[in-house]
Design an enzyme around this catalytic site. Structure first.
Site, short mmCIF file in Angstrom:
data_model
loop_
_atom_site.label_atom_id
_atom_site.label_comp_id
_atom_site.label_asym_id
_atom_site.label_seq_id
_atom_site.Cartn_x
_atom_site.Cartn_y
_atom_site.Cartn_z
N LYS A 62 0.86 -1.20 -0.15
CA LYS A 62 0.15 0.02 0.00
C LYS A 62 1.07 1.42 -0.34
CE LYS A 62 -3.86 -2.69 2.02
NZ LYS A 62 -4.37 -2.92 3.29
N GLN A 106 -4.61 -0.97 9.20
CA GLN A 106 -4.72 -2.91 8.58
C GLN A 106 -5.48 -3.68 9.63
OE1 GLN A 106 -3.61 -3.72 5.63
NE2 GLN A 106 -3.91 -5.89 6.04
N ASP A 129 -11.63 2.77 3.62
CA ASP A 129 -11.66 1.80 3.36
C ASP A 129 -13.32 1.05 3.49
OD1 ASP A 129 -9.59 -0.23 3.09
OD2 ASP A 129 -9.42 -0.10 5.27
#
Ligand code: GUN
Length: 297
Positions: A62, A106, A129
């Site tokens: 990422k 994460q 997200d």
């Protein structure tokens, strides 16, 4: 690109590496325009708690993609044993940081930290997200800000290859908040008729083998094969697993036995090189989208 999906033709490999490269190139130009207009690049904060090896690889990917597309990344690593309040303070600081447009924590988090609770600390306008209750609610109302990256990536692959799901029967295998639920919703929004299957579904094959499109997100290596799908189906594999190989090394595989689909399915995503690379491309797109929304408000 419109796909040749005629029955009997060779199976179309849905190449996520190719699609993500095309989308990242287009995105880079938009990121440059954003920077020109606003005097700063879009910013993404990535928070990794603990030392899970797979998560470290994903986070590395990422951060690298941010560099490639011109997005500024802010990497924060905390030890697995960090205090709940330490993580909360960090997220609150990022919520107020005007250089940060999107915050990604994460997952999975180490034992002792509750994922849903931690996600709830992220300000809704920075939820890159699309996983908070706020974002999920907006998605189900048909007004999404950021859409969970994996299902968004699946829709982007289908769009790239000119595969319309309108009027098709679709089965999503998996009901997680991160993949199954948003995936089912996106397919409904695209006018598919959707069934959600899961670990308690009795006779899974009865469902999958009737479907025009199957999205498999069960998290079990090589779980489904040719006999689970109808001839001419489109098969999307969201799984990713590291398995021991004959040469003593390890090899990546998905939830589907991809090699069995040749000569049977119309189109399918391989692992690696299918949905995986799309996830990162969509994260970059989500960051720019939030940045545009954030500067407009
Ligand atoms: N872990 C695996 N996939 C994801 C994802 O899309 N977002 C976050 N935050 N964690 C993940």
């Amino acid at each position: 690109m419109a796909a040749n999906l005629a029955q009997g033709s060779a199976m179309l490999k849905l190449n996520g590496n190719e699609v993500s490269a095309v989308r990242k190139t287009a995105l880079s130009a938009k990121v440059r325009e954003f920077q020109k207009r606003n005097g700063r690049p879009p910013g993404l904060a990535v928070v990794l708690v603990g030392e899970d090896p797979a998560s470290q690889v994903y986070v590395g990917g990422k951060i690298k993609a941010c560099g490639e597309t011109g997005i500024r990344s802010f990497e924060h690593r905390l030890p697995a044993a960090c205090k709940r309040t330490e993580l909360k303070l960090l997220i609150e600081k990022l919520n107020y940081d005007s250089q940060v447009d999107g915050i990604l924590v994460q997952l999975p988090l180490p034992i002792g930290l509750e994922g849903d609770e931690v996600l709830s600390w992220i300000a809704p306008h920075k939820d890159v997200d699309g996983l908070t209750a706020h974002s999920m609610g907006l998605l189900w109302m048909g007004q999404p800000r950021a859409i969970s990256c994996t299902p968004a990536g699946v829709m982007a692959i289908l769009q790239h290859y000119g595969i319309s799901v309108a009027g098709k029967s679709a089965v999503v295998v998996g009901r997680s908040n991160i993949v199954g639920k948003p995936m089912a919703h996106l397919l409904v929004q695209a006018d598919a008729t959707v069934t959600i299957c899961h670990s308690r579904t009795t006779n899974l094959r009865e469902h999958t083998s009737q479907a025009d499109l199957v999205v498999v997100a069960v998290g079990r290596p090589r779980f489904l094969g040719r006999e689970d799908f109808k001839q001419g189906a489109i098969v999307i594999d969201v799984g990713i697993h590291r398995q021991p190989a004959a040469d003593g090394k390890t090899k990546l595989c998905g939830d589907v036995r991809y090699e069995e689909l040749e000569g049977w399915a119309q189109a399918a995503t391989p692992v690696p090189g299918g949905v995986g690379p799309m996830t990162i491309a969509m994260l970059m797109e989500n960051t720019l989208r939030l940045a545009e929304l954030n500067v407009a408000t």
